[in-house]
Design a protein around this motif. Structure first.
Motif, mmCIF file in Angstrom:
data_model
loop_
_atom_site.group_PDB
_atom_site.id
_atom_site.type_symbol
_atom_site.label_atom_id
_atom_site.label_comp_id
_atom_site.label_asym_id
_atom_site.label_seq_id
_atom_site.Cartn_x
_atom_site.Cartn_y
_atom_site.Cartn_z
ATOM 1 N N LEU A 73 0.824 -1.209 0.000
ATOM 2 C CA LEU A 73 0.000 0.000 0.000
ATOM 3 C C LEU A 73 0.860 1.260 0.000
ATOM 4 C CD1 LEU A 73 -2.803 -1.055 2.521
ATOM 5 C CD2 LEU A 73 -2.883 -1.053 0.030
ATOM 6 N N ALA A 74 1.994 1.217 0.749
ATOM 7 C CA ALA A 74 2.885 2.371 0.781
ATOM 8 C C ALA A 74 3.516 2.611 -0.580
ATOM 9 C CB ALA A 74 3.960 2.165 1.847
ATOM 10 N N ASN A 75 3.958 1.530 -1.249
ATOM 11 C CA ASN A 75 4.569 1.684 -2.571
ATOM 12 C C ASN A 75 3.554 2.182 -3.604
ATOM 13 O OD1 ASN A 75 7.115 0.883 -1.772
ATOM 14 N ND2 ASN A 75 6.714 -1.295 -2.142
ATOM 15 N N LEU A 76 2.334 1.655 -3.557
ATOM 16 C CA LEU A 76 1.305 2.121 -4.485
ATOM 17 C C LEU A 76 0.977 3.586 -4.244
ATOM 18 C CD1 LEU A 76 -1.095 -0.978 -4.470
ATOM 19 C CD2 LEU A 76 0.255 -0.164 -6.409
ATOM 20 N N ARG B 210 5.402 11.584 10.312
ATOM 21 C CA ARG B 210 4.501 10.438 10.193
ATOM 22 C C ARG B 210 4.491 9.900 8.757
ATOM 23 N NH1 ARG B 210 0.266 10.177 14.043
ATOM 24 N NH2 ARG B 210 -0.566 8.473 12.760
ATOM 25 N N VAL B 211 4.486 10.812 7.791
ATOM 26 C CA VAL B 211 4.472 10.389 6.392
ATOM 27 C C VAL B 211 5.818 9.799 5.988
ATOM 28 C CG1 VAL B 211 4.188 11.193 4.012
ATOM 29 C CG2 VAL B 211 2.689 12.065 5.795
ATOM 30 N N ARG C 59 -5.435 9.176 3.787
ATOM 31 C CA ARG C 59 -4.986 9.476 5.147
ATOM 32 C C ARG C 59 -3.646 10.206 5.113
ATOM 33 N NH1 ARG C 59 -2.365 6.467 9.416
ATOM 34 N NH2 ARG C 59 -3.143 7.146 11.462
ATOM 35 N N LEU C 60 -2.758 9.799 4.194
ATOM 36 C CA LEU C 60 -1.480 10.496 4.049
ATOM 37 C C LEU C 60 -1.691 11.927 3.553
ATOM 38 C CD1 LEU C 60 0.753 7.688 2.477
ATOM 39 C CD2 LEU C 60 0.582 8.376 4.883
ATOM 40 N N ILE C 61 -2.658 12.128 2.664
ATOM 41 C CA ILE C 61 -2.952 13.491 2.192
ATOM 42 C C ILE C 61 -3.480 14.343 3.336
ATOM 43 C CG2 ILE C 61 -4.407 14.833 0.630
ATOM 44 C CD1 ILE C 61 -4.276 12.524 -1.347
ATOM 45 N N GLU D 208 6.795 16.720 -2.659
ATOM 46 C CA GLU D 208 5.712 16.985 -3.628
ATOM 47 C C GLU D 208 4.352 16.886 -2.958
ATOM 48 O OE1 GLU D 208 3.986 17.526 -7.558
ATOM 49 O OE2 GLU D 208 5.987 17.884 -6.731
ATOM 50 N N LEU D 209 4.197 15.909 -2.082
ATOM 51 C CA LEU D 209 2.925 15.726 -1.387
ATOM 52 C C LEU D 209 2.597 16.915 -0.494
ATOM 53 C CD1 LEU D 209 0.513 13.988 -0.452
ATOM 54 C CD2 LEU D 209 2.057 12.881 1.168
#
Length: 253
Positions: free
Chosen positions: A21-24, A65-66, A50-52, A78-79
Motif C-alpha cells: 500500500l505504501a509503494n502504491l 509520520r508520512v 490518510r497520508l494526504i 511533492e505531497l
C-alpha cells in the motif's frame, strides 16, 4: 495470524500488505494516476487519503509520520507542497477510481486511481457564476399592447411587410395587380387571375417587389399579394425568387 479488517489480505502477511500500500501510494503521489487492480485500488484509497490528510496539516509531526511510511523524500516534498495545496479546499474525496475493464491473461478487473486536483467550486463561486449568467442573458421582449377589439387577421396583417399585404379578393386593387402581371414570364409560372384566386395547379405565391415566394401554410402566405404564381418552389427559385423567412420557413406543409 491476525484477521484483516477489510476483505482479503494483499500479499503474504500484514507487513507485506503495508509495504504494498505504501509503494502504491508513493507511485500515485509521484505520477498523479496509476493503473492497478480494482481490489488494490479500493484498499489503497483510504491509505493514500490518510497520508494526504497528514500533508494538509503541514507541521513537522505530520511530515515525520508520512516519512515513516514513504521512503522517497522528493515524493514527500511533492505531497506537502503541490498536492496538499491543491487539496486545501477539498474536504475528503481526494482520489477517483475508474474501472477500465479486465486484464488480458488472468482476466483481473483493472482500474485507474488518480488524484482529484481540480479546484472545488464553492458556494460563492457558483452564486457569482449564476449572477453573471443572468446578467448576460438577453432581456425579454416587451409585451405589445393590442386593443381588445383587434381581430386575429388584423394582427397577422401587421406582421406582413406593407408592400406584400394582399388586397381583398374582387377589389379594384386585386384587378390592377392581375392586369399588371397578365403575362407569365418564367417557366412554371402563371399570371394572377382577376378574381384573385390561385390558378389551378399553381399554389406558390411570388412577390416582385421583395423577390420572395411563399408556399401554402407558411407564416405570411394568407396575407401576401401574389403578383405571380408558381407551380413549385424550385421554379420560383429558378426565376430568382428567394424563400421568405428562409428555406426552413418555406417548406411545403
Amino acid at each position: 495470524m491476525p484477521t484483516p479488517t477489510k476483505g482479503p489480505r494483499l500479499g503474504g502477511g500484514p507487513a507485506h500488505e503495508r509495504l504494498m500500500l505504501a509503494n502504491l501510494s508513493q507511485q500515485l503521489f509521484e505520477h498523479k494516476r496509476i493503473t492497478t487492480t480494482v481490489t488494490k485500488a479500493k484498499r489503497m484509497r483510504p491509505y493514500a487519503e490518510r497520508l494526504i490528510t497528514f500533508a494538509k496539516r503541514g507541521d513537522l509531526a505530520a511530515r515525520r509520520r508520512v516519512l515513516a511510511q514513504l521512503t522517497d523524500k522528493s515524493v514527500v516534498h511533492e505531497l506537502f507542497t503541490t498536492i496538499a495545496s491543491a487539496m486545501e479546499d477539498r474536504n475528503g474525496g481526494y482520489t477517483r477510481i475508474t474501472k477500465i475493464g479486465n486484464r488480458k491473461g488472468d482476466n483481473a478487473p483493472m482500474a485507474v486511481i488518480e488524484l482529484v486536483m481540480e479546484p472545488v467550486a464553492t458556494k460563492a463561486t457558483v452564486a457569482e457564476a449564476e449572477r453573471a449568467t443572468e446578467k448576460a442573458a438577453p432581456a425579454p421582449a416587451a409585451p405589445v399592447d393590442t386593443p381588445a377589439d383587434t381581430t386575429a387577421d388584423e394582427v397577422a396583417a401587421e406582421e406582413i411587410p406593407a408592400d406584400e399585404q394582399a388586397p381583398e379578393v374582387g377589389s379594384e386593387q386585386a384587378a390592377e395587380v392581375a392586369a399588371e402581371n397578365s403575362d407569365a414570364e418564367f417557366p412554371g409560372s402563371h399570371a394572377p387571375l382577376e378574381s384573385g384566386e390561385a390558378p389551378e395547379g399553381f399554389e406558390v405565391k411570388g412577390n416582385k417587389n421583395s423577390m420572395k415566394y411563399h408556399v401554402p401554410g407558411s407564416r405570411w402566405y394568407a396575407g401576401t399579394t401574389a403578383e405571380i404564381w408558381f407551380d413549385s418552389p424550385a421554379n420560383a427559385e429558378a426565376a430568382g425568387f428567394q424563400p421568405a423567412g428562409g428555406a426552413a420557413a418555406q417548406k411545403l406543409r
